[in-house]
Design a protein around this motif. Structure first.
Motif, PDB file in Angstrom:
ATOM      1  N   VAL A  13       3.995 -11.422  -9.990  1.00  0.00           N
ATOM      2  CA  VAL A  13       2.707 -12.104  -9.863  1.00  0.00           C
ATOM      3  C   VAL A  13       2.398 -12.361  -8.388  1.00  0.00           C
ATOM      4  O   VAL A  13       1.259 -12.202  -7.939  1.00  0.00           O
ATOM      5  CB  VAL A  13       2.733 -13.419 -10.662  1.00  0.00           C
ATOM      6  CG1 VAL A  13       1.527 -14.282 -10.320  1.00  0.00           C
ATOM      7  CG2 VAL A  13       2.770 -13.122 -12.158  1.00  0.00           C
ATOM      8  N   LYS A  14       3.417 -12.733  -7.614  1.00  0.00           N
ATOM      9  CA  LYS A  14       3.192 -12.979  -6.184  1.00  0.00           C
ATOM     10  C   LYS A  14       2.732 -11.712  -5.486  1.00  0.00           C
ATOM     11  O   LYS A  14       1.787 -11.725  -4.687  1.00  0.00           O
ATOM     12  CB  LYS A  14       4.475 -13.499  -5.544  1.00  0.00           C
ATOM     13  CG  LYS A  14       4.334 -13.810  -4.045  1.00  0.00           C
ATOM     14  CD  LYS A  14       5.638 -14.329  -3.476  1.00  0.00           C
ATOM     15  CE  LYS A  14       5.461 -14.708  -1.992  1.00  0.00           C
ATOM     16  NZ  LYS A  14       4.940 -13.594  -1.183  1.00  0.00           N
ATOM     17  N   ARG A  15       3.383 -10.603  -5.809  1.00  0.00           N
ATOM     18  CA  ARG A  15       2.996  -9.351  -5.160  1.00  0.00           C
ATOM     19  C   ARG A  15       1.590  -8.939  -5.572  1.00  0.00           C
ATOM     20  O   ARG A  15       0.808  -8.421  -4.763  1.00  0.00           O
ATOM     21  CB  ARG A  15       3.984  -8.246  -5.520  1.00  0.00           C
ATOM     22  CG  ARG A  15       3.688  -6.945  -4.783  1.00  0.00           C
ATOM     23  CD  ARG A  15       4.691  -5.847  -5.126  1.00  0.00           C
ATOM     24  NE  ARG A  15       4.367  -4.663  -4.366  1.00  0.00           N
ATOM     25  CZ  ARG A  15       3.391  -3.813  -4.663  1.00  0.00           C
ATOM     26  NH1 ARG A  15       2.648  -4.031  -5.731  1.00  0.00           N
ATOM     27  NH2 ARG A  15       3.153  -2.751  -3.914  1.00  0.00           N
ATOM     28  N   ALA A  16       1.225  -9.171  -6.848  1.00  0.00           N
ATOM     29  CA  ALA A  16      -0.126  -8.838  -7.301  1.00  0.00           C
ATOM     30  C   ALA A  16      -1.169  -9.630  -6.528  1.00  0.00           C
ATOM     31  O   ALA A  16      -2.235  -9.113  -6.174  1.00  0.00           O
ATOM     32  CB  ALA A  16      -0.258  -9.101  -8.793  1.00  0.00           C
ATOM     33  N   ALA A  17      -0.852 -10.900  -6.254  1.00  0.00           N
ATOM     34  CA  ALA A  17      -1.799 -11.723  -5.491  1.00  0.00           C
ATOM     35  C   ALA A  17      -1.911 -11.256  -4.047  1.00  0.00           C
ATOM     36  O   ALA A  17      -2.979 -11.359  -3.426  1.00  0.00           O
ATOM     37  CB  ALA A  17      -1.362 -13.186  -5.537  1.00  0.00           C
ATOM     38  N   ASP A  18      -0.826 -10.699  -3.519  1.00  0.00           N
ATOM     39  CA  ASP A  18      -0.817 -10.261  -2.121  1.00  0.00           C
ATOM     40  C   ASP A  18      -1.397  -8.866  -1.930  1.00  0.00           C
ATOM     41  O   ASP A  18      -1.646  -8.455  -0.786  1.00  0.00           O
ATOM     42  CB  ASP A  18       0.622 -10.282  -1.579  1.00  0.00           C
ATOM     43  CG  ASP A  18       1.169 -11.694  -1.454  1.00  0.00           C
ATOM     44  OD1 ASP A  18       0.352 -12.643  -1.425  1.00  0.00           O
ATOM     45  OD2 ASP A  18       2.406 -11.844  -1.420  1.00  0.00           O
ATOM     46  N   THR A  19      -1.575  -8.111  -3.027  1.00  0.00           N
ATOM     47  CA  THR A  19      -2.082  -6.727  -2.912  1.00  0.00           C
ATOM     48  C   THR A  19      -3.282  -6.542  -3.829  1.00  0.00           C
ATOM     49  O   THR A  19      -3.239  -5.764  -4.793  1.00  0.00           O
ATOM     50  CB  THR A  19      -0.980  -5.716  -3.274  1.00  0.00           C
ATOM     51  OG1 THR A  19      -0.503  -6.024  -4.601  1.00  0.00           O
ATOM     52  CG2 THR A  19       0.179  -5.785  -2.295  1.00  0.00           C
ATOM     53  N   PRO A  20      -4.381  -7.235  -3.554  1.00  0.00           N
ATOM     54  CA  PRO A  20      -5.529  -7.216  -4.475  1.00  0.00           C
ATOM     55  C   PRO A  20      -6.179  -5.851  -4.639  1.00  0.00           C
ATOM     56  O   PRO A  20      -6.804  -5.589  -5.660  1.00  0.00           O
ATOM     57  CB  PRO A  20      -6.500  -8.213  -3.839  1.00  0.00           C
ATOM     58  CG  PRO A  20      -6.125  -8.235  -2.391  1.00  0.00           C
ATOM     59  CD  PRO A  20      -4.642  -8.068  -2.362  1.00  0.00           C
ATOM     60  N   ASP A  21      -6.035  -4.981  -3.659  1.00  0.00           N
ATOM     61  CA  ASP A  21      -6.744  -3.700  -3.713  1.00  0.00           C
ATOM     62  C   ASP A  21      -5.899  -2.569  -4.276  1.00  0.00           C
ATOM     63  O   ASP A  21      -6.353  -1.421  -4.319  1.00  0.00           O
ATOM     64  CB  ASP A  21      -7.217  -3.321  -2.302  1.00  0.00           C
ATOM     65  CG  ASP A  21      -8.204  -4.338  -1.757  1.00  0.00           C
ATOM     66  OD1 ASP A  21      -8.981  -4.890  -2.565  1.00  0.00           O
ATOM     67  OD2 ASP A  21      -8.180  -4.588  -0.534  1.00  0.00           O
ATOM     68  N   GLU A  22      -4.693  -2.866  -4.693  1.00  0.00           N
ATOM     69  CA  GLU A  22      -3.859  -1.790  -5.226  1.00  0.00           C
ATOM     70  C   GLU A  22      -4.454  -1.278  -6.533  1.00  0.00           C
ATOM     71  O   GLU A  22      -4.717  -2.046  -7.461  1.00  0.00           O
ATOM     72  CB  GLU A  22      -2.434  -2.280  -5.477  1.00  0.00           C
ATOM     73  CG  GLU A  22      -1.508  -1.187  -6.016  1.00  0.00           C
ATOM     74  CD  GLU A  22      -0.049  -1.601  -5.970  1.00  0.00           C
ATOM     75  OE1 GLU A  22       0.638  -1.375  -6.975  1.00  0.00           O
ATOM     76  OE2 GLU A  22       0.388  -2.155  -4.938  1.00  0.00           O
ATOM     77  N   PRO A  23      -4.697   0.031  -6.646  1.00  0.00           N
ATOM     78  CA  PRO A  23      -5.305   0.559  -7.875  1.00  0.00           C
ATOM     79  C   PRO A  23      -4.346   0.433  -9.059  1.00  0.00           C
ATOM     80  O   PRO A  23      -3.137   0.596  -8.916  1.00  0.00           O
ATOM     81  CB  PRO A  23      -5.585   2.024  -7.530  1.00  0.00           C
ATOM     82  CG  PRO A  23      -4.636   2.352  -6.426  1.00  0.00           C
ATOM     83  CD  PRO A  23      -4.457   1.080  -5.641  1.00  0.00           C
ATOM     84  N   MET A  24      -4.925   0.144 -10.208  1.00  0.00           N
ATOM     85  CA  MET A  24      -4.139  -0.006 -11.425  1.00  0.00           C
ATOM     86  C   MET A  24      -4.641   0.994 -12.470  1.00  0.00           C
ATOM     87  O   MET A  24      -5.846   1.261 -12.554  1.00  0.00           O
ATOM     88  CB  MET A  24      -4.256  -1.433 -11.977  1.00  0.00           C
ATOM     89  CG  MET A  24      -3.762  -2.520 -11.011  1.00  0.00           C
ATOM     90  SD  MET A  24      -2.001  -2.373 -10.658  1.00  0.00           S
ATOM     91  CE  MET A  24      -1.305  -2.890 -12.227  1.00  0.00           C
ATOM     92  N   PRO A  25      -3.749   1.533 -13.292  1.00  0.00           N
ATOM     93  CA  PRO A  25      -4.130   2.598 -14.233  1.00  0.00           C
ATOM     94  C   PRO A  25      -4.772   2.074 -15.519  1.00  0.00           C
ATOM     95  O   PRO A  25      -4.398   2.453 -16.634  1.00  0.00           O
ATOM     96  CB  PRO A  25      -2.795   3.279 -14.519  1.00  0.00           C
ATOM     97  CG  PRO A  25      -1.795   2.174 -14.415  1.00  0.00           C
ATOM     98  CD  PRO A  25      -2.293   1.274 -13.319  1.00  0.00           C
ATOM     99  N   TYR A  26      -5.768   1.211 -15.374  1.00  0.00           N
ATOM    100  CA  TYR A  26      -6.361   0.594 -16.560  1.00  0.00           C
ATOM    101  C   TYR A  26      -7.104   1.604 -17.437  1.00  0.00           C
ATOM    102  O   TYR A  26      -7.107   1.494 -18.668  1.00  0.00           O
ATOM    103  CB  TYR A  26      -7.286  -0.556 -16.160  1.00  0.00           C
ATOM    104  CG  TYR A  26      -8.480  -0.172 -15.325  1.00  0.00           C
ATOM    105  CD1 TYR A  26      -9.676   0.202 -15.920  1.00  0.00           C
ATOM    106  CD2 TYR A  26      -8.416  -0.198 -13.934  1.00  0.00           C
ATOM    107  CE1 TYR A  26     -10.778   0.552 -15.151  1.00  0.00           C
ATOM    108  CE2 TYR A  26      -9.507   0.152 -13.161  1.00  0.00           C
ATOM    109  CZ  TYR A  26     -10.683   0.528 -13.774  1.00  0.00           C
ATOM    110  OH  TYR A  26     -11.772   0.885 -13.019  1.00  0.00           O
ATOM    111  N   ALA A  27      -7.759   2.598 -16.822  1.00  0.00           N
ATOM    112  CA  ALA A  27      -8.503   3.579 -17.612  1.00  0.00           C
ATOM    113  C   ALA A  27      -7.567   4.392 -18.499  1.00  0.00           C
ATOM    114  O   ALA A  27      -7.920   4.748 -19.631  1.00  0.00           O
ATOM    115  CB  ALA A  27      -9.306   4.492 -16.690  1.00  0.00           C
ATOM    116  N   GLU A  28      -6.376   4.688 -17.997  1.00  0.00           N
ATOM    117  CA  GLU A  28      -5.402   5.444 -18.787  1.00  0.00           C
ATOM    118  C   GLU A  28      -4.984   4.666 -20.037  1.00  0.00           C
ATOM    119  O   GLU A  28      -4.540   5.253 -21.024  1.00  0.00           O
ATOM    120  CB  GLU A  28      -4.163   5.746 -17.947  1.00  0.00           C
ATOM    121  CG  GLU A  28      -4.435   6.616 -16.726  1.00  0.00           C
ATOM    122  CD  GLU A  28      -3.224   6.675 -15.815  1.00  0.00           C
ATOM    123  OE1 GLU A  28      -2.104   6.520 -16.328  1.00  0.00           O
ATOM    124  OE2 GLU A  28      -3.405   6.859 -14.600  1.00  0.00           O
TER     125      GLU A  28
END
Length: 758
Positions: A13-28
């Motif tokens: 969770v901490k890393r997610a908060a620190d990297t807001p622009d990291e793309p996530m594979p939600y469409a997949e």
């Protein structure tokens, strides 16, 4: 779900908060852009991979009902008052009071797409999943049923899918020791590539021992028990069941769950002993969405919070990552909430039944579902946002472009047959109206010894006595039937849904049981198609209105969308299950003509109604016009007559009229016990009398001295009553029309499926 080379344990969770622009594979994972943005808004940051896994499956069509919710609410707003309803929609299964301190829980669900990809395992795990729904209510499962639909019987893919589906249902149910007491097998080209495998289970419990899916009490322990978690079923809810089914679905074979009925059998007995020991505070089965579903739903319905250590989840595959653990739909798993002081007793029962059990978390009152992996927090979400606050779509809908033309193209233009004998034999020898013994003989219908009626009876029936400890004092029984007609619903989805309910309601009543409650499985094409959504909206509206009129509430069920290949959808197919109660199973009415010398009586009126009929389908390949008219008050009156006549001992046999009309009903009545009959038709048009599919009708036989009492009962309820003739002899003789030996009828009836499937 795997995101490049990065070890997933670092996606905290901490890393997610620190990297807001990291793309996530939600469409997949089947999420729309706006759905992903909403998750980010809820969390105030981008989700971790594990959080994305949870939201993707919980917000999938299969789990969240996001396209159907706005319509399904009618089942609550229009619900008839029912003192028998103990648990309604929103739990794992509905529960109704059946008298003498006992309750029944029942539900039907779909496993359509998995059964196409892997017929045996898809169908088997469909049975296993619905059985666990019943277990999670605190009940002993006592029987299963299945409503099956396939493409044309002679189509190559049907020959691939059907044997595997039947084998899977048979293997799983027989291993569990649960009788399969009824259902349907229907063939239509519209289901090629999209078979419908709808499984129903019914269970019994004391009415004061209902269990619910809730996690109250901070400090209570969260226990995962049953089979270990594997890679099978990952993405089942979000991929297979919540998207359009394309040809490449064969490549999705790993997404189909693998069942172990022997573990489920142990799990059943283990759960029942846990309930008896009163060491379960709340319980949820793990089906679609697996651990994601169980944790979010339990937490959301409890005191609002839960902590879980995913490292403690027992695994079959130690290489599974957190996201895969959360999305796995491995079978034969349950999750329970247990007080700390009851943990030793809980574990002792599990050990006795050789069922693995592990404490993986604890209930809190924080309002957060927090999960850790390797000591890092990888999930921190409000559980209700995943379980209850998914997107709700008001999809646009409109009548299909060709609907008016379809309804105008009635069967009136079709040439009517001159040879009614040949017509009857042709219908009787078709796959839909022929014997289903090739299928049902593979199921054990009488295991446990409590089956009173089973296929080919109009409905299955079970005695309660001896099923559960302490039940010996009751003579009661429960009856169940499932019905649906996709052709009727294609012509008029509002009326088609009502006709499905009416037939199941009637099938229960002809056995002498009083219809009490409804479950449904609504099988449709893509909700993103406005024409499909119109069909769905009309079917739900029709079913809700009919339940209100008949006084039978909907207790729960399932919506199955995306039943189409490319742009070609199946016929809208609402399948309706009805449960009824009979006060004394000794008064049940058997199907058909049970002895010679009985009066044959037709109850109900016949009209010239052939839209969507088997005659039009089999002899002309025609679909058009309007389905039979619906008269729900007539259905209710007919059911009252049938139930009272059975209770008073007036009926010696009975059978409902539906597909194929009076001709098929007479034939099946003769075949039931091998007793012929000689009858005269009540009208002046033999074709209409024999093959019309008008609703609200039943065929009964009574002792000659009981006919007057039956006629008087019909008069009180204003149900038309026509004496047709007498049972006896070795033929079915329709005076002035034809005479066919029962042996020829049996040979014709038995031939279709063995000729195709061997």
């Amino acid at each position: 779900m795997r995101s490049g080379e990065r070890p997933m344990s670092l996606d905290s969770v901490k890393r997610a908060a620190d990297t807001p622009d990291e793309p996530m594979p939600y469409a997949e994972l089947g999420m729309k852009d706006d759905e992903y943005r909403r998750v980010c808004d809820i969390l105030g940051r981008r989700p971790t991979g594990s959080e994305l896994a949870i939201y993707s499956v919980m917000w999938s069509e299969h789990c969240s009902y996001k396209s159907s919710k706005v319509h399904l609410r009618q089942f609550a707003t229009k619900a008839p008052k029912s003192d028998a309803l103990l648990v309604g929609m929103g739990e794992n299964a509905g529960v109704v009071d059946i008298g003498d301190g006992w309750a029944a829980t029942f539900k039907i669900e779909s496993h359509n797409h998995p059964s196409y990809v892997e017929p045996h395992q898809g169908a088997a795990t469909g049975v296993g999943g619905i059985v666990r729904d019943i277990m999670s209510m605190g009940a002993r499962p006592i029987a299963v049923m299945d409503a099956l639909r396939f493409g044309g019987a002679d189509q190559q893919d049907t020959r691939r899918v059907l044997p595997g589906v039947v084998e899977g249902i048979s293997h799983y149910g027989n291993c569990l020791g649960l009788p399969n007491i009824g259902g349907e097998v229907v063939f239509d080209p519209c289901y090629i590539g999209n078979p419908l495998v709808n499984a129903l289970c019914v269970g019994l419990l004391r009415k004061d021992q209902i269990k619910l899916a809730t996690a109250p009490g901070p400090g209570n322990k969260v226990v995962l028990f049953g089979a270990r978690t594997g890679a099978d079923g990952i993405g089942g809810a979000s991929v297979l069941a919540s998207a359009t089914f394309e040809d490449e679905s064969q490549a999705k074979r790993p997404a189909v769950q693998v069942g172990d009925p022997f573990m489920e059998k142990l799990l059943i007995e283990c759960c029942l002993e846990l309930y008896q020991a009163d060491v379960v505070v709340g319980i949820q089965d793990l089906g679609a969405a697996g651990v994601s579903c169980a944790t979010t739903e339990l937490a959301a319905k409890g005191t609002g919070g839960m902590t879980v250590d995913l490292n403690l989840v027992p695994l079959r595959d130690p290489t599974l990552r957190p996201e895969e653990i959360l999305m796995s739909e491995s079978q034969e798993r349950m999750m329970a909430v247990v007080t700390p002081e009851d943990i030793p007793a809980f574990m002792a029962v599990c050990e006795k039944w050789d069922v693995p059990a592990t404490v993986i978390g604890e209930v809190t009152d924080t309002g957060r579902l927090v999960m850790t992996w390797d000591g890092e927090v990888i999930v921190d979400i409000p559980p209700g946002t995943a379980a209850d606050e998914g997107p709700v779509y008001e999809r646009p809908f409109h009548e299909p472009a060709g609907q008016s033309a379809l309804n105008a193209d009635g069967p009136e233009r079709l040439p009517r047959p001159e040879d009614l004998r040949e017509t009857l034999l042709r219908l009787l020898g078709s796959p839909n109206l022929g014997s289903k013994e090739w299928v049902t003989s593979q199921y054990d219908r009488y295991v446990r010894g409590n089956t009173v009626l089973a296929q080919p009876a109009d409905s299955g029936m079970l005695r309660i006595s001896e099923v559960m400890p302490g039940a010996e004092e009751t003579t009661r029984g429960v009856a169940l039937a499932t019905d649906g007609n996709g052709r009727y619903a294609r012509l008029d989805p509002y009326a088609g849904a009502q006709l499905a309910l009416a037939e199941a309601y009637r099938n229960v009543a002809v056995t002498g049981a009083a219809p009490l409650a409804v479950t449904n499985c609504l099988n449709f094409g893509s909700p993103e198609d406005p024409e499909v959504m119109w069909q769905f909206a009309e079917a739900v509206r029709g079913l809700a209105d009919a339940c209100k009129t008949l006084g039978v509430p909907v207790t729960g069920g399932n919506v199955s969308f995306y039943n189409q290949t490319g742009s070609t959808a199946i016929h809208p197919t609402p399948v309706v299950g009805v449960l009824g109660v009979i006060e004394d199973v000794a008064t049940r009415v058997r199907s058909g003509f049970t002895a010679e010398g009985l009066r044959v009586v037709l109850l109900g009126d016949t009209r010239d109604e052939f839209g969507g009929s088997e005659w039009a389908h089999v002899t002309h390949g025609h679909l058009g016009g309007l389905p039979p008219a619906v008269d729900l008050e007539a259905e209710r009156a007919l059911a009252s007559v049938l139930v009272e006549a059975a209770r008073d001992g007036l009926l010696e046999g009975s059978h409902d009229l539906s597909d194929g009309g009076l001709a098929i009903a007479l034939t099946e009545a003769c075949l039931a016990q091998g007793v012929g009959a000689t009858v005269s038709l009540p009208g002046d048009d033999a074709f209409v009398d024999l093959f019309s599919e008008s609703a609200s009708r039943a065929l009964v036989c009574v002792r000659p001295e009981a006919f007057e009492a039956l006629a008087e009962l019909c008069g009180r309820y204003e149900v038309p009553c026509y004496g047709l003739g007498t049972t006896g002899g070795a033929s079915l003789a329709v005076e002035g029309v034809f005479e066919i030996p029962v042996a020829e009828l049996r040979e014709t009836h038995a031939a279709p499926l063995p000729a195709i499937f061997g």
